[in-house]
Scaffold this active site. Structure first.
Site: not given
Length: 581
Positions: A158, A232
């Site tokens: 991320e 995710e």
């Protein structure tokens, strides 16, 4: 040899179309004797892949050290995954977030003044190079190119939520390749960060927990061809101290999984099994206010902390069966649990009396941070003398994260980072009274710019405006209790260790309840169960069966304040606090 290919319209494995149906479980949040059980239950769900991060800070607790043993034996975990017929998505960081202490970055990086984490800072990249040079060669036989289970490796984590330096990502990709990674690389980001966090030539994937169509559409806009994948798919959430236990309706989460798979996308369910932040390993968030994460990483996942199926397990299994083959085997049953047992903790010892057993005090004209002491986790005890008697106002630049203040051994107050507290008033009984400040690292920040999170007393420390000098800084890592001496005694006011013993016929999973206790840490047979805090939401700590043994067992509790009870209780069910959807 099974090799994953990133093709124009999706993944291919061994030149056949392939959809990744994966679930997250972190080997470092699970007792190693339970890895095989959790992996078996992943296969029974219908998963063909599992995902795990790699915590740099545990594998390399100090510069020049690297561990792949015990609960960090990643090769063994990969062997067990392969034996279960599961592929693996490996996420080595160097930054992992994961609600893990410091996002997995080792604390010793912060001993470098001015170091820029997650950047092209030569000091950071040199440390990453050393980490990958130690981690990756032992893992090379486990890459799918060598016949192993690891089909893809993540590049950073991320990154688009933190920065946008494609040069940094290019350098990282080069390091992974230089150290032998020859399987596909991928990045993951939330929808709004996909452009910033990706790298041309590396597969982008997206993270979300709802609004499936919008998330996949954004990924397709940024990446017009190639596989669609949610790396995710958040089906629950983590808890923080002082909050509530977060849950998500099983039918709602399953419906979104159905939408995701119906769109032809691949998925990694986050989390399939959350596990536990054993010991001192929880992270924290700081978006203006510091919020430490709880010990339980239950995450309202498909398996609970003890590895038992939750309602989500069956709901997700039914969805997966509509899109892929699911083993025609019975649903896993809950495992055996301990019978409720009260344990009296009738041996005691004061922490300050035992402090010398954990590390040597270092003298300096100012308090030293944990990083300057070479200490990753635990506490630091700071001591100096007060110059005068009478009313005093103690002021600290920064408390990282919670300071208990004592004068001549008597508690006079607490300063909490979470409450933005910097000053404390008390009365000094005499000139030369001993000031002691016990500072707890409650978890380094794991997300955002706050990851540069040194611990201890930072900045100037004054009393009535005059700087205090001539400090002793004593490290208290509490990484082993072997040297402790506890004796039968009346209950001590904290900080103090309390110990008791109990007999078991047959070990089983259980939960340690500390009703009436205030705040501290607990161990069973030396195994660190984690933090407890009457602030909640959780009021029990998970006890893995392999941490127990037939016959005599030992419970040790470090209570930082006081307890209304001399007993703790082993129970057969958890209490994670009041739930909020």
């Amino acid at each position: 040899m099974p090799r994953l290919e990133i093709a124009e319209h999706g993944f291919r494995l061994d030149d056949h179309p392939f959809r990744i149906i994966s679930g997250g479980l972190h080997y470092f949040r699970i007792h190693p004797e339970q890895w095989a059980d959790r992996l078996h239950k992943a296969r029974l769900l219908g998963l063909n892949t599992v995902e795990t991060y790699v915590p740099w800070n545990l594998h390399a607790p100090r510069p020049g050290e690297f561990r792949l043993d015990g609960g960090l034996d990643l090769p063994r975990f990969l062997d067990l995954a392969a034996a279960e017929g599961l592929h693996v998505l490996l996420r080595p960081g160097p930054y992992i977030c994961a609600e893990w202490e410091g996002g997995g970055l080792p604390s010793w990086l912060l001993a470098e003044d001015g170091i820029e984490l997650r950047s092209r800072d030569p000091r950071f990249l040199a440390a990453v190079d050393g980490y990958l040079a130690a981690l990756l060669p032992p893992l090379k036989p486990y890459l799918s190119s060598a016949g192993g289970p690891v089909i893809a490796v993540q590049l950073e984590n991320e990154y688009g939520a933190y920065g946008d330096d494609s040069g940094y990502l290019t350098d990282l990709a080069g390091l992974l390749r230089a150290h032998g990674v020859d399987v596909p690389l991928f990045t993951c980001d939330q929808p709004a960060d996909l452009a910033r966090g990706g790298l041309d030539g590396v597969l982008r994937t997206v993270n979300f927990g709802s609004r499936v169509e919008a998330g996949l559409d954004q990924l397709r806009r940024i990446q017009p061809t190639g596989p669609l994948m949610c790396s995710e798919f958040w089906i629950g959430w983590f808890d923080r101290w002082g909050g509530v236990h977060t849950t998500r309706d099983a039918a709602d989460a399953a419906a979104d999984l159905d939408r995701l798979l119906a769109a032809g996308a691949s998925v990694n369910i986050y989390m399939f099994h959350g596990g536990t932040n054993f010991g001192f390993t929880n992270g924290a968030n700081d978006k203006g206010t510091y919020r430490p994460t709880a010990t339980s990483y239950d995450y309202d996942a498909l398996l609970d902390e003890a590895g038992d199926p939750t309602p989500k397990y069956e709901a997700f299994r039914q969805v997966i069966a509509r899109h892929a083959l699911v083993p025609d085997e019975p649903r896993p049953a809950p495992g055996p649990k301990l019978a409720p047992t009260l344990v009296e903790l009738d041996h005691c010892a004061g922490l300050f009396d035992q402090a010398h057993l954990f590390g040597r005090a270092v003298r300096a004209d100012h308090p030293l941070t944990m990083e300057q002491l070479g200490q990753p986790f635990g506490f630091v005890l700071y001591e100096t003398d007060l110059p005068t008697a009478g009313p005093a106002v103690l002021r600290v630049g920064e408390v990282r994260d919670r300071a208990q203040v004592f004068v001549d051994g008597q508690p006079v107050g607490v300063l909490e980072r979470e409450n933005h507290e910097h000053a404390l008033a008390f009365v000094s009984p005499r000139s030369g009274a001993r000031l002691a400040v016990l500072v707890e690292n409650q978890g380094r920040v794991n997300y955002g710019p706050g990851i540069h999170d040194r611990k201890g007393l930072l900045g100037q420390v004054t009393v009535n405006g005059a700087e205090l000098v001539d400090w002793n800084s004593s490290p208290l890592p509490l990484d082993s209790l072997d040297a402790l001496t506890l004796t039968p005694a009346a209950p001590l006011v904290g900080p103090a260790f309390h110990r008791g013993f109990f007999e078991l016929g047959r070990p089983a999973d259980g939960y340690l309840a500390l009703d009436g206790w205030t705040k501290g840490h607990a161990w069973i047979n030396g195994f660190p169960l984690g933090r407890y805090w009457s602030r909640g939401p959780q009021t029990t700590l998970y006890v893995p069966a392999p941490a127990l043994r037939p016959g005599r067992n030992e419970i040790t509790v470090l209570e930082l304040h006081a307890t209304a009870s001399r007993t703790v209780e082993l129970r057969d069910r958890p209490d994670l606090g009041p739930a909020q959807d």
